[in-house]
Design a protein around this motif. Structure first.
Motif, PDB file in Angstrom:
ATOM      1  N   GLU A 131     -23.846  24.195  -5.425  1.00 44.95           N
ATOM      2  CA  GLU A 131     -25.103  23.551  -5.049  1.00 44.95           C
ATOM      3  C   GLU A 131     -25.679  24.170  -3.782  1.00 44.95           C
ATOM      4  O   GLU A 131     -26.896  24.346  -3.660  1.00 44.95           O
ATOM      5  CB  GLU A 131     -24.875  22.052  -4.876  1.00 44.95           C
ATOM      6  CG  GLU A 131     -24.534  21.355  -6.200  1.00 44.95           C
ATOM      7  CD  GLU A 131     -23.980  19.952  -6.014  1.00 44.95           C
ATOM      8  OE1 GLU A 131     -23.731  19.563  -4.856  1.00 44.95           O
ATOM      9  OE2 GLU A 131     -23.788  19.253  -7.034  1.00 44.95           O
TER      10      GLU A 131
ATOM     11  N   GLN B 163     -19.808  21.687  -4.755  1.00 43.35           N
ATOM     12  CA  GLN B 163     -20.773  21.711  -3.650  1.00 43.35           C
ATOM     13  C   GLN B 163     -21.090  23.142  -3.236  1.00 43.35           C
ATOM     14  O   GLN B 163     -22.221  23.428  -2.819  1.00 43.35           O
ATOM     15  CB  GLN B 163     -20.250  20.897  -2.470  1.00 43.35           C
ATOM     16  CG  GLN B 163     -20.299  19.393  -2.722  1.00 43.35           C
ATOM     17  CD  GLN B 163     -20.248  18.563  -1.456  1.00 43.35           C
ATOM     18  OE1 GLN B 163     -19.720  18.986  -0.420  1.00 43.35           O
ATOM     19  NE2 GLN B 163     -20.805  17.363  -1.522  1.00 43.35           N
TER      20      GLN B 163
ATOM     21  N   ASN C  84     -27.611  24.988 -10.292  1.00 48.66           N
ATOM     22  CA  ASN C  84     -27.416  23.736 -11.020  1.00 48.66           C
ATOM     23  C   ASN C  84     -26.068  23.848 -11.732  1.00 48.66           C
ATOM     24  O   ASN C  84     -25.945  24.531 -12.747  1.00 48.66           O
ATOM     25  CB  ASN C  84     -28.534  23.517 -12.034  1.00 48.66           C
ATOM     26  CG  ASN C  84     -28.307  22.265 -12.866  1.00 48.66           C
ATOM     27  OD1 ASN C  84     -27.748  21.280 -12.385  1.00 48.66           O
ATOM     28  ND2 ASN C  84     -28.730  22.295 -14.120  1.00 48.66           N
TER      29      ASN C  84
END
Length: 523
Positions: A140, A137, A145
């Motif tokens: 992200e 996370q 990506n």
């Protein structure tokens, strides 16, 4: 080139890519250095990452964050976000480090107008599923990506194997970084890399060696001036400390790191310190620090790595080890190689300690974005490469009598899926459900020997069901080492279940966090 490999380190981070000739190469940061300190300084709506932030630790300790990777394993660091500037959590702070790393890499590649966003990020092999999910996370949140999360020793073995994989062999990767320690045993043959077992400690690394030196210096200072200064042991203690103590802490840790590096480079094995504590107005008289003294005060730390290494070999089924490969910046310390050679009667080699992990991640990133391409292996030429990692923990579900039924065991090849049938203990409309992780190899254990994963969940049936009602539980761990738990009923009842894990954000939480982070510009 279409993807990057990122060694997101506790103290230093590194980025690499595979060039047009199929060779992994480290990319310099904007300052021209091959590695970047994993330190962030927050100034209102700006974030400074790297060496400049590290230089701010003494002057602005409350606004400077280091060793954030260690907090990725700690639920408390996500529950008490006021421990960090701007109430950010460890994933969000890690995102700013990743943002800086990738921006600098794209600058080095002259790709600012068409930046590379596909990445593979490394983590300690002994990170829990939760810590790996938090790391994903973080990527992200940095706008990346994330193709895959890979264990650091496996990445290092992949890099090493490009030059040393002609014959079948078992290698043990001894990875001692700035804040974490991992051991992974891998079977390597030509283009095949298969992990056999792993073990480690996510709270053991070079920073602990620095702390021992810092305490030694402070002890001499206290005796010289009859003072009673004490170093904070945890971030919580550091937050509560006086401004004077915070400056003392970072000043001493900086001096300790300098001495450690000087002792490593010194042929004579000696250096000196004359540490100045400006807030106290005193300077420590020039004191000689020898390698023997340094080794003596840290011998128990090194012994811990040896114990973990032996446990990892046993956990993997005691395979014959052909070579021990040392990676991680802390393996530069001479005591490490000396001890490994003494303890294990095998060849010990140092292989690009600061760069091997990033280069291995870059190789995997290249393979994931170019699945039909081959990698050049020394004396073999273009070769198809396959990589298989293992689960570092055992995962199970709480059943009756305070016991845990284990479904997936440590060292299971990934990805893997295992399911089992359970029954309700009485007539009910729901069942409480708790997932646990441990180091056990037994099918059923007392829950006292396991740690809960996430919060207590519920299986909600949507109707009253009788005693003995069948429920099927399924555990899946993907190639990233991230756990997913699902449940269903063959009888057709509607079952709702989700593992609520501290620090794992929902889609809405991710969106809000990213919007907030986008307003904090990297200086």
């Amino acid at each position: 080139m279409s993807a990057l490999g990122i060694d997101l380190g506790t103290t230093y981070s590194c980025v690499a890519y595979v060039d047009e000739f199929g060779r992994p190469q480290v990319l310099p940061n904007i300052e021209g250095d091959s590695t970047t300190p994993s330190v962030v300084f927050f100034d209102d709506s700006e974030a400074i990452v790297g060496q400049q932030a590290k230089n701010m630790r003494v002057a602005e300790p409350d606004q400077t964050i280091d060793l954030i990777k260690r907090h990725m394993t700690l639920d408390a660091s996500f529950e008490k976000k006021n421990n960090f500037p701007l109430n950010l959590d460890p994933s969000e702070i890690s995102a700013k480090i990743l943002e800086k790393l990738v921006a600098d890499a794209n600058a080095a590649l002259e790709r600012e107008d068409n930046p590379v966003r596909d990445v593979v990020i490394t983590v300690p092999a002994y990170f829990s599923s939760t810590a790996k999910a938090r790391t994903r996370q973080a990527g992200e949140l940095a706008g990346l990506n994330v193709l895959q999360i890979i264990n650091e020793p496996t990445a290092a073995a992949l890099s090493y194997g490009l030059n040393n994989a002609q014959e079948a062999q078992n290698i043990l990767v001894y990875d001692l970084g700035g804040g974490t320690f991992d051991v992974t045993i891998l079977e390597v043959c030509r283009g095949d890399f298969r992990a056999l077992g792993t073990k480690g400690d996510p709270l053991l690394g070079g920073a602990d060696w620095d702390m021992r030196l810092a305490k030694q210096i402070l002890d001499k200072y206290n005796r010289q001036y009859n003072t009673k200064f004490v170093l904070p042991e945890t971030r919580e203690e550091l937050l509560k400390a006086s401004p004077e103590t915070k400056k003392m802490y970072y000043s001493l840790m900086h001096e300790a790191e300098r001495i450690k590096k000087a002792l490593t480079a010194s042929r004579r094995g000696t250096t000196s310190t004359a540490w100045l504590f400006e807030d106290d107005g005193h300077s420590l008289a020039r004191t000689e620090i020898t390698r023997e003294m340094f080794d003596s005060i840290t011998t128990d730390l090194l012994s811990r790595t040896i114990s973990i290494t032996r446990a990892a070999i046993a956990k993997a089924g005691n395979p014959r080890i052909n070579t021990i490969v040392m990676v991680g910046g802390s393996t530069f310390m001479p005591q490490v190689a000396d001890r490994l050679k003494k303890e294990f009667a095998v060849r010990v080699v140092s292989y690009e300690p600061a760069f091997a992990v990033a280069k291995g991640a870059a190789v995997l990133a290249h393979l994931l974005t170019n699945p039909d391409k081959k990698i050049n292996i020394k004396n073999m030429g273009p070769t198809k490469v396959s990589v298989q990692d293992v689960c570092s923990k055992t995962y199970g579900i709480e059943v009756r009598n305070n016991r845990v039924l284990n479904l997936i065991y440590a060292n299971t090849p990934l990805p893997t899926t295992v399911s089992d049938n359970l029954q309700t203990a009485n007539e009910t409309t729901f069942v409480d459900l708790q997932v646990y992780e441990s180091d056990s190899t037994a099918q059923t254990i007392l829950r006292d020997f396991a740690e809960p994963v996430g919060k207590l969940g519920k299986l909600c049936f949507g109707k009253s069901v009788p005693q003995g009602y069948p429920v099927r539980i399924c555990f899946t761990i993907d190639k990233n080492g991230i756990l997913t738990v699902t449940a269903w009923s063959e009888e057709g009842a509607s079952i709702e279940f989700k593992v609520h894990i501290t620090g794992i954000k929902s889609e809405d939480e991710m969106r809000r966090a990213k919007n907030f982070l986008d307003n904090i510009k990297i200086n």
